[in-house]
Design a protein around this motif. Structure first.
Motif, PDB file in Angstrom:
ATOM      1  N   GLY A  40       0.809  -1.217   0.000  1.00 19.56           N
ATOM      2  CA  GLY A  40       0.000   0.000   0.000  1.00 19.56           C
ATOM      3  C   GLY A  40       0.839   1.261   0.000  1.00 19.56           C
ATOM      4  O   GLY A  40       0.624   2.159  -0.823  1.00 19.56           O
ATOM      5  N   PRO A  41       1.845   1.383   0.899  1.00 15.14           N
ATOM      6  CA  PRO A  41       2.699   2.576   0.890  1.00 15.14           C
ATOM      7  C   PRO A  41       3.499   2.723  -0.410  1.00 15.14           C
ATOM      8  O   PRO A  41       3.703   3.843  -0.884  1.00 15.14           O
ATOM      9  CB  PRO A  41       3.633   2.348   2.082  1.00 15.14           C
ATOM     10  CG  PRO A  41       2.850   1.479   3.002  1.00 15.14           C
ATOM     11  CD  PRO A  41       2.056   0.570   2.103  1.00 15.14           C
ATOM     12  N   GLN A  42       3.934   1.608  -0.979  1.00 10.67           N
ATOM     13  CA  GLN A  42       4.662   1.685  -2.252  1.00 10.67           C
ATOM     14  C   GLN A  42       3.759   2.186  -3.368  1.00 10.67           C
ATOM     15  O   GLN A  42       4.181   2.994  -4.206  1.00 10.67           O
ATOM     16  CB  GLN A  42       5.232   0.312  -2.602  1.00 10.67           C
ATOM     17  CG  GLN A  42       6.403  -0.127  -1.751  1.00 10.67           C
ATOM     18  CD  GLN A  42       6.837  -1.548  -2.050  1.00 10.67           C
ATOM     19  OE1 GLN A  42       6.000  -2.440  -2.265  1.00 10.67           O
ATOM     20  NE2 GLN A  42       8.143  -1.770  -2.070  1.00 10.67           N
ATOM     21  N   ALA A  44       1.134   4.123  -2.974  1.00 10.22           N
ATOM     22  CA  ALA A  44       0.867   5.537  -2.709  1.00 10.22           C
ATOM     23  C   ALA A  44       2.045   6.407  -3.144  1.00 10.22           C
ATOM     24  O   ALA A  44       1.863   7.480  -3.738  1.00 10.22           O
ATOM     25  CB  ALA A  44       0.570   5.739  -1.226  1.00 10.22           C
ATOM     26  N   ALA A  45       3.259   5.950  -2.863  1.00 13.21           N
ATOM     27  CA  ALA A  45       4.438   6.717  -3.249  1.00 13.21           C
ATOM     28  C   ALA A  45       4.572   6.788  -4.767  1.00 13.21           C
ATOM     29  O   ALA A  45       4.903   7.851  -5.326  1.00 13.21           O
ATOM     30  CB  ALA A  45       5.688   6.083  -2.633  1.00 13.21           C
ATOM     31  N   LEU A  46       4.297   5.680  -5.444  1.00 10.65           N
ATOM     32  CA  LEU A  46       4.377   5.663  -6.905  1.00 10.65           C
ATOM     33  C   LEU A  46       3.332   6.585  -7.508  1.00 10.65           C
ATOM     34  O   LEU A  46       3.632   7.373  -8.418  1.00 10.65           O
ATOM     35  CB  LEU A  46       4.200   4.237  -7.422  1.00 10.65           C
ATOM     36  CG  LEU A  46       4.154   4.076  -8.951  1.00 10.65           C
ATOM     37  CD1 LEU A  46       5.426   4.619  -9.597  1.00 10.65           C
ATOM     38  CD2 LEU A  46       3.927   2.620  -9.331  1.00 10.65           C
ATOM     39  N   ARG A  47       2.108   6.493  -6.996  1.00  2.00           N
ATOM     40  CA  ARG A  47       1.051   7.351  -7.531  1.00  2.00           C
ATOM     41  C   ARG A  47       1.399   8.827  -7.326  1.00  2.00           C
ATOM     42  O   ARG A  47       1.190   9.663  -8.214  1.00  2.00           O
ATOM     43  CB  ARG A  47      -0.292   7.037  -6.874  1.00  2.00           C
ATOM     44  CG  ARG A  47      -1.449   7.754  -7.559  1.00  2.00           C
ATOM     45  CD  ARG A  47      -2.735   7.726  -6.776  1.00  2.00           C
ATOM     46  NE  ARG A  47      -3.795   8.361  -7.540  1.00  2.00           N
ATOM     47  CZ  ARG A  47      -3.909   9.688  -7.715  1.00  2.00           C
ATOM     48  NH1 ARG A  47      -3.001  10.511  -7.195  1.00  2.00           N
ATOM     49  NH2 ARG A  47      -4.897  10.176  -8.427  1.00  2.00           N
ATOM     50  N   HIS A  48       1.947   9.160  -6.172  1.00  2.00           N
ATOM     51  CA  HIS A  48       2.350  10.542  -5.900  1.00  2.00           C
ATOM     52  C   HIS A  48       3.385  11.014  -6.905  1.00  2.00           C
ATOM     53  O   HIS A  48       3.288  12.119  -7.467  1.00  2.00           O
ATOM     54  CB  HIS A  48       2.914  10.645  -4.483  1.00  2.00           C
ATOM     55  CG  HIS A  48       3.506  11.989  -4.164  1.00  2.00           C
ATOM     56  ND1 HIS A  48       4.836  12.302  -4.434  1.00  2.00           N
ATOM     57  CD2 HIS A  48       2.948  13.115  -3.631  1.00  2.00           C
ATOM     58  CE1 HIS A  48       5.060  13.551  -4.074  1.00  2.00           C
ATOM     59  NE2 HIS A  48       3.951  14.065  -3.572  1.00  2.00           N
ATOM     60  N   ASP A  49       4.396  10.180  -7.166  1.00  2.00           N
ATOM     61  CA  ASP A  49       5.465  10.583  -8.074  1.00  2.00           C
ATOM     62  C   ASP A  49       4.976  10.679  -9.516  1.00  2.00           C
ATOM     63  O   ASP A  49       5.435  11.542 -10.283  1.00  2.00           O
ATOM     64  CB  ASP A  49       6.626   9.604  -7.972  1.00  2.00           C
ATOM     65  CG  ASP A  49       7.375   9.736  -6.649  1.00  2.00           C
ATOM     66  OD1 ASP A  49       7.129  10.712  -5.922  1.00  2.00           O
ATOM     67  OD2 ASP A  49       8.194   8.845  -6.342  1.00  2.00           O
ATOM     68  N   LEU A  50       4.062   9.805  -9.912  1.00  4.84           N
ATOM     69  CA  LEU A  50       3.502   9.885 -11.261  1.00  4.84           C
ATOM     70  C   LEU A  50       2.704  11.169 -11.434  1.00  4.84           C
ATOM     71  O   LEU A  50       2.848  11.883 -12.437  1.00  4.84           O
ATOM     72  CB  LEU A  50       2.608   8.671 -11.531  1.00  4.84           C
ATOM     73  CG  LEU A  50       3.315   7.329 -11.677  1.00  4.84           C
ATOM     74  CD1 LEU A  50       2.294   6.189 -11.668  1.00  4.84           C
ATOM     75  CD2 LEU A  50       4.141   7.271 -12.954  1.00  4.84           C
ATOM     76  N   ALA A  51       1.850  11.463 -10.441  1.00  4.42           N
ATOM     77  CA  ALA A  51       1.046  12.690 -10.514  1.00  4.42           C
ATOM     78  C   ALA A  51       1.930  13.927 -10.508  1.00  4.42           C
ATOM     79  O   ALA A  51       1.672  14.899 -11.227  1.00  4.42           O
ATOM     80  CB  ALA A  51       0.057  12.724  -9.344  1.00  4.42           C
ATOM     81  N   ALA A  52       3.008  13.894  -9.719  1.00  2.87           N
ATOM     82  CA  ALA A  52       3.916  15.041  -9.645  1.00  2.87           C
ATOM     83  C   ALA A  52       4.642  15.251 -10.973  1.00  2.87           C
ATOM     84  O   ALA A  52       4.859  16.394 -11.396  1.00  2.87           O
ATOM     85  CB  ALA A  52       4.920  14.842  -8.516  1.00  2.87           C
TER      86      ALA A  52
END
Length: 323
Positions: A40-42, A44-52
Motif C-alpha cells: 500500500g505505501p509503495q 501511494a508513493a508511486l502514484r504521488h510521483d507519477l502525478a507530480a
C-alpha cells in the motif's frame, strides 16, 4: 477525449498482480496499468510521483495556466532573456527539430492561430483575430528564438504553443518514474499518447487499440502490440467545431495560417519515446498523405494514416503498418 484506448482487462495468467493508477490533469486523465507486487505505501508513493511528474509538465507548458513558463515566455517582450526550466527547453528543442525536419508542418509557434480560431483560451473563432494573424509576417519559429544555455529570448513577436508535444513528454516523464521505482511492466497513457514499458508480466506485449475516427462514438479500428515503444495519434474527430458542413479541426497549419483541411482523419506514429511520436503525429497530419508519406519514408518513421473518403476512410501505412 482520448484518441487511443488500451486493453485494461484483468491480467492473464501470471505471477504479478495487475494494478491501475490514474488521476486528472490537463483537462483529461493520466493512467498507468502495471504488473507489480507493491505494498500500500509503495503504491501511494508511486502514484504521488507519477502525478507530480505530470503536474510539473502542466505547470511549465500549459497554455491555460497564467503562471506557466509557457505563458511567461509568451508575455515576455521581444529581446528579453528568460531563465527557463531544463524540461521546458528540452521539449522546445525537440519541437523545433521536428519543425525544421517537417519544414514547418509541426510548428510550436502557432499559439496566436490556436487562440484566434477558438481552440485556446478563447471559446469561439474571432474573425478580427484571424484576419490579424494573416496580416502578420510569420518567419520560421526556429529563426525567431535564440538560446544561450538555460536562457531564451524572442527576436520577433511569437506565441508558443506546446500542446502538440507536451502530453507525449508527460508520458515519457511518467515512464521514467516507473523505472525509478523498479517497475518493468507497464502501459502509460495520457489522452492519445501511450508508452509500453517492457511487456506484460505474462510475457505478452501490451495490446493497444487504434480508434476509428468517428466523432459520435468510440470504436476500435485495429490493435497494435507494443513493447518498449510509444504510440501517439493526432486526428480531426475529437477537438473540432462545425462551420456549416465543414469540420474545423484544432490542428493548425502555420504555413497556411489556418486549421488543417486535407482529408486526413487521423495519423498514428510509433517511436522509441512518446514526445517524438506525439510531435510527428501532428506533423504528418498537417502534411497530409502525399507529402507526409514521402517525408515519413525518408526518415524511416512508422505511421498509419486514416484518410476520409466519401462516407468512410482508407488506410495508408508505413513500417509495422505497411501491410
Amino acid at each position: 477525449m482520448p484518441k487511443m484506448c488500451f486493453n485494461a482487462l484483468p491480467a492473464p495468467d501470471q505471477q504479478l498482480p495487475r494494478l491501475h493508477l490514474h488521476g486528472p490533469i490537463m483537462g483529461t486523465r493520466w493512467s498507468v496499468t502495471l504488473d507489480a507486487d507493491l505494498s500500500g505505501p509503495q503504491q501511494a508513493a508511486l502514484r504521488h510521483d507519477l502525478a507530480a511528474a505530470v503536474a510539473q509538465v502542466d505547470a511549465q507548458m500549459s497554455p491555460f495556466r497564467a503562471d506557466s513558463d509557457l505563458l511567461r515566455c509568451n508575455r515576455a517582450p521581444v529581446g528579453q532573456w528568460l531563465e527557463l526550466p531544463t524540461e521546458f527547453l528540452h521539449v522546445l528543442d525537440c519541437a523545433l527539430e521536428v519543425a525544421r525536419l517537417s519544414n514547418g508542418a509541426f510548428d510550436p509557434g502557432v499559439g496566436d492561430l490556436v487562440h484566434a480560431w477558438g481552440f485556446g483560451s478563447a471559446t469561439a473563432p474571432d474573425a478580427q483575430a484571424i484576419a490579424h494573424t494573416r496580416q502578420q509576417p510569420r518567419p520560421p519559429t526556429w529563426d525567431v528564438l535564440q538560446r544561450q544555455g538555460s536562457q531564451l529570448r524572442k527576436l520577433a513577436p511569437l506565441t508558443l504553443d506546446l500542446c502538440g508535444i507536451a502530453k507525449g513528454f508527460a508520458v515519457d516523464r511518467m515512464s521514467a518514474q516507473l523505472r525509478q521505482h523498479g517497475i518493468g511492466h507497464a502501459l502509460v497513457a495520457l489522452d492519445g499518447e501511450l508508452y509500453a514499458l517492457g511487456h506484460q508480466a505474462s510475457g505478452h506485449p501490451w495490446p493497444v487499440a487504434v480508434e476509428s475516427p468517428e466523432p459520435q462514438r468510440r470504436a476500435v479500428h485495429g490493435v497494435v502490440e507494443l513493447q518498449d515503444m510509444a504510440i501517439a495519434t493526432s486526428g480531426d474527430y475529437r477537438h473540432y467545431f462545425a462551420l456549416g458542413d465543414t469540420r474545423i479541426a484544432h490542428s493548425m497549419d502555420g504555413r497556411q495560417q489556418a486549421p488543417v483541411r486535407n482529408g486526413v482523419a487521423s495519423v498514428s506514429v510509433l517511436a522509441p519515446n512518446c514526445m517524438w511520436a506525439d510531435a510527428w503525429a501532428t506533423a504528418l497530419l498537417v502534411l497530409g498523405d502525399t507529402a507526409g508519406l514521402a517525408l515519413a519514408q525518408r526518415l524511416g518513421l512508422q505511421a498509419l494514416w486514416l484518410l476520409r473518403r466519401g462516407n468512410g476512410w482508407v488506410e495508408l501505412g508505413l513500417g509495422r503498418w505497411a501491410s
